[in-house]
Scaffold this motif. Structure first.
Motif, PDB file in Angstrom:
ATOM      1  N   THR A  58       0.845  -1.170   0.000  1.00 16.63           N
ATOM      2  CA  THR A  58       0.000   0.000   0.000  1.00 16.63           C
ATOM      3  C   THR A  58       0.892   1.234   0.000  1.00 16.63           C
ATOM      4  O   THR A  58       2.094   1.142  -0.218  1.00 16.63           O
ATOM      5  CB  THR A  58      -0.969   0.009   1.203  1.00 16.63           C
ATOM      6  OG1 THR A  58      -1.872   1.119   1.077  1.00 16.63           O
ATOM      7  CG2 THR A  58      -0.226   0.106   2.529  1.00 16.63           C
ATOM      8  N   HIS A  59       0.299   2.370   0.239  1.00 17.14           N
ATOM      9  CA  HIS A  59       1.061   3.606   0.367  1.00 17.14           C
ATOM     10  C   HIS A  59       0.350   4.483   1.378  1.00 17.14           C
ATOM     11  O   HIS A  59      -0.821   4.280   1.690  1.00 17.14           O
ATOM     12  CB  HIS A  59       1.132   4.345  -0.973  1.00 17.14           C
ATOM     13  CG  HIS A  59      -0.191   4.930  -1.376  1.00 17.14           C
ATOM     14  ND1 HIS A  59      -1.196   4.161  -1.902  1.00 17.14           N
ATOM     15  CD2 HIS A  59      -0.685   6.197  -1.290  1.00 17.14           C
ATOM     16  CE1 HIS A  59      -2.252   4.927  -2.131  1.00 17.14           C
ATOM     17  NE2 HIS A  59      -1.975   6.168  -1.773  1.00 17.14           N
ATOM     18  N   GLU A  65       3.688   9.023   6.909  1.00 17.78           N
ATOM     19  CA  GLU A  65       4.813   8.121   7.196  1.00 17.78           C
ATOM     20  C   GLU A  65       5.617   8.620   8.396  1.00 17.78           C
ATOM     21  O   GLU A  65       6.201   7.823   9.148  1.00 17.78           O
ATOM     22  CB  GLU A  65       5.704   7.962   5.949  1.00 17.78           C
ATOM     23  CG  GLU A  65       6.840   8.956   5.787  1.00 17.78           C
ATOM     24  CD  GLU A  65       6.388  10.361   5.363  1.00 17.78           C
ATOM     25  OE1 GLU A  65       7.268  11.211   5.164  1.00 17.78           O
ATOM     26  OE2 GLU A  65       5.179  10.606   5.238  1.00 17.78           O
ATOM     27  N   ASP A 116      11.274   4.545  -4.346  1.00 19.18           N
ATOM     28  CA  ASP A 116      10.406   5.403  -5.149  1.00 19.18           C
ATOM     29  C   ASP A 116       9.906   4.665  -6.388  1.00 19.18           C
ATOM     30  O   ASP A 116       8.737   4.799  -6.771  1.00 19.18           O
ATOM     31  CB  ASP A 116      11.147   6.669  -5.573  1.00 19.18           C
ATOM     32  CG  ASP A 116      11.427   7.598  -4.391  1.00 19.18           C
ATOM     33  OD1 ASP A 116      10.805   7.396  -3.325  1.00 19.18           O
ATOM     34  OD2 ASP A 116      12.264   8.510  -4.539  1.00 19.18           O
ATOM     35  N   ASN A 119       7.351   2.031  -5.318  1.00 19.07           N
ATOM     36  CA  ASN A 119       6.139   2.720  -4.884  1.00 19.07           C
ATOM     37  C   ASN A 119       5.321   3.156  -6.095  1.00 19.07           C
ATOM     38  O   ASN A 119       4.090   2.999  -6.116  1.00 19.07           O
ATOM     39  CB  ASN A 119       6.501   3.938  -4.033  1.00 19.07           C
ATOM     40  CG  ASN A 119       5.280   4.729  -3.597  1.00 19.07           C
ATOM     41  OD1 ASN A 119       4.274   4.164  -3.176  1.00 19.07           O
ATOM     42  ND2 ASN A 119       5.357   6.047  -3.691  1.00 19.07           N
ATOM     43  N   LEU A 123       1.545   2.008  -6.971  1.00 20.35           N
ATOM     44  CA  LEU A 123       0.473   2.974  -7.214  1.00 20.35           C
ATOM     45  C   LEU A 123      -0.245   2.652  -8.525  1.00 20.35           C
ATOM     46  O   LEU A 123      -1.475   2.723  -8.604  1.00 20.35           O
ATOM     47  CB  LEU A 123       1.036   4.396  -7.258  1.00 20.35           C
ATOM     48  CG  LEU A 123       1.489   4.990  -5.926  1.00 20.35           C
ATOM     49  CD1 LEU A 123       2.241   6.300  -6.152  1.00 20.35           C
ATOM     50  CD2 LEU A 123       0.304   5.223  -4.998  1.00 20.35           C
ATOM     51  N   SER A 154       3.157  11.274  -7.153  1.00 24.74           N
ATOM     52  CA  SER A 154       3.652  10.095  -6.437  1.00 24.74           C
ATOM     53  C   SER A 154       4.723  10.482  -5.420  1.00 24.74           C
ATOM     54  O   SER A 154       4.929   9.769  -4.427  1.00 24.74           O
ATOM     55  CB  SER A 154       4.212   9.058  -7.414  1.00 24.74           C
ATOM     56  OG  SER A 154       5.397   9.521  -8.034  1.00 24.74           O
ATOM     57  N   THR A 157       3.739  10.534  -1.777  1.00 31.46           N
ATOM     58  CA  THR A 157       3.338   9.286  -1.121  1.00 31.46           C
ATOM     59  C   THR A 157       4.562   8.455  -0.748  1.00 31.46           C
ATOM     60  O   THR A 157       5.638   8.615  -1.329  1.00 31.46           O
ATOM     61  CB  THR A 157       2.426   8.440  -2.036  1.00 31.46           C
ATOM     62  OG1 THR A 157       3.193   7.940  -3.143  1.00 31.46           O
ATOM     63  CG2 THR A 157       1.247   9.247  -2.557  1.00 31.46           C
ATOM     64  N   VAL A 158       4.364   7.574   0.215  1.00 32.87           N
ATOM     65  CA  VAL A 158       5.411   6.628   0.629  1.00 32.87           C
ATOM     66  C   VAL A 158       4.813   5.232   0.575  1.00 32.87           C
ATOM     67  O   VAL A 158       3.781   4.967   1.201  1.00 32.87           O
ATOM     68  CB  VAL A 158       5.919   6.942   2.053  1.00 32.87           C
ATOM     69  CG1 VAL A 158       6.903   5.871   2.515  1.00 32.87           C
ATOM     70  CG2 VAL A 158       6.567   8.317   2.098  1.00 32.87           C
ATOM     71  N   GLY A 159       5.454   4.352  -0.190  1.00 29.26           N
ATOM     72  CA  GLY A 159       4.951   2.988  -0.327  1.00 29.26           C
ATOM     73  C   GLY A 159       5.498   2.080   0.758  1.00 29.26           C
ATOM     74  O   GLY A 159       6.589   2.301   1.294  1.00 29.26           O
TER      75      GLY A 159
END
Length: 215
Positions: A58-59, A65, A116, A119, A123, A154, A157-159
């Motif tokens: 997920t992220h 985070e 990155d 992630n 996404l 993106s 966001t952090v995966g």
């Protein structure tokens, strides 16, 4: 964290069934006991189909985070499937109390933070997963403009990937009731009463069909 009182009659131990519950109920709650106290967030989650073992990806959006201090603590990810009130009036004529039927999965462990690149790939998988049923799916990289926009957002966001070190799953679907009572409960859930629930009825049917087939 992650405790859920377990009755052996209701324990859900089949990894394939646990993955099914996650796939069908992807909106999850992520809870962390951080240095600042409890933190909870809600995000869509996918089963990591590239792995045979149970694993999810997920992220989170920044700065979640940091709020969760991801990677520094164990997290618990909670999935809730169909659930609903079961009236004692649906049982036998003998004295009875009401109950609640439900299915829930708790996955605990320390998450891995994705690069990155990974992630961005996850996404894209999330978008594809939810867009696939649409008549004209919108892909994250469907056009150069879409791809450019996706790359830009993106970065916010952090995966993460969680391969749980503890799994607690429970499916309470009246397994301790006789077949005729189960059929009556399912009939009520499929009706038009105040506690009707087609989704819960379908889950009960699935559980009891599996039980009967195993006998």
């Amino acid at each position: 964290m992650g405790a859920m009182r377990q009755n052996p009659s209701f324990t859900l131990a089949d990894p394939a069934e646990i993955k099914r519950i996650i796939r069908q109920n992807p909106w999850a709650t992520i809870v962390t006991q951080t240095s600042e106290g409890l933190v909870a967030s809600h995000y869509p989650v996918l089963v990591d189909e590239s792995r045979e073992e149970l694993s999810i990806v997920t992220h989170v959006g920044r700065p979640d985070e940091q709020l969760h201090e991801l990677g520094a603590h164990e997290i618990i990810v909670i999935f809730q499937g169909p659930h609903g009130y079961i009236s004692p009036g649906w049982y036998d004529a003998t004295p009875a109390v009401p109950t609640w039927n439900f299915v829930a999965v708790h996955l605990s462990g320390v998450p891995e933070i994705l690069s990155d690149e990974e992630n961005f790939r996850v996404l894209g998988q999330l978008v594809d997963h939810f867009e696939d049923p649409m008549p004209n799916p919108r892909r994250m990289e469907g056009t150069p403009e879409n791809a450019e926009y996706a790359k830009r957002i993106s970065s916010g966001t952090v995966g993460l990937r969680l391969t749980p070190t503890r799994v607690v799953a429970k499916s309470k679907m009246s397994q301790n009731r006789p077949a005729e009572t189960v059929d009556r409960i399912v009939s009520e859930l499929e009706g038009d009463g105040p506690y009707a629930s087609a989704a819960l009825a379908a889950e009960m049917r699935r559980v009891h069909d599996r039980m009967r087939a195993a006998r």
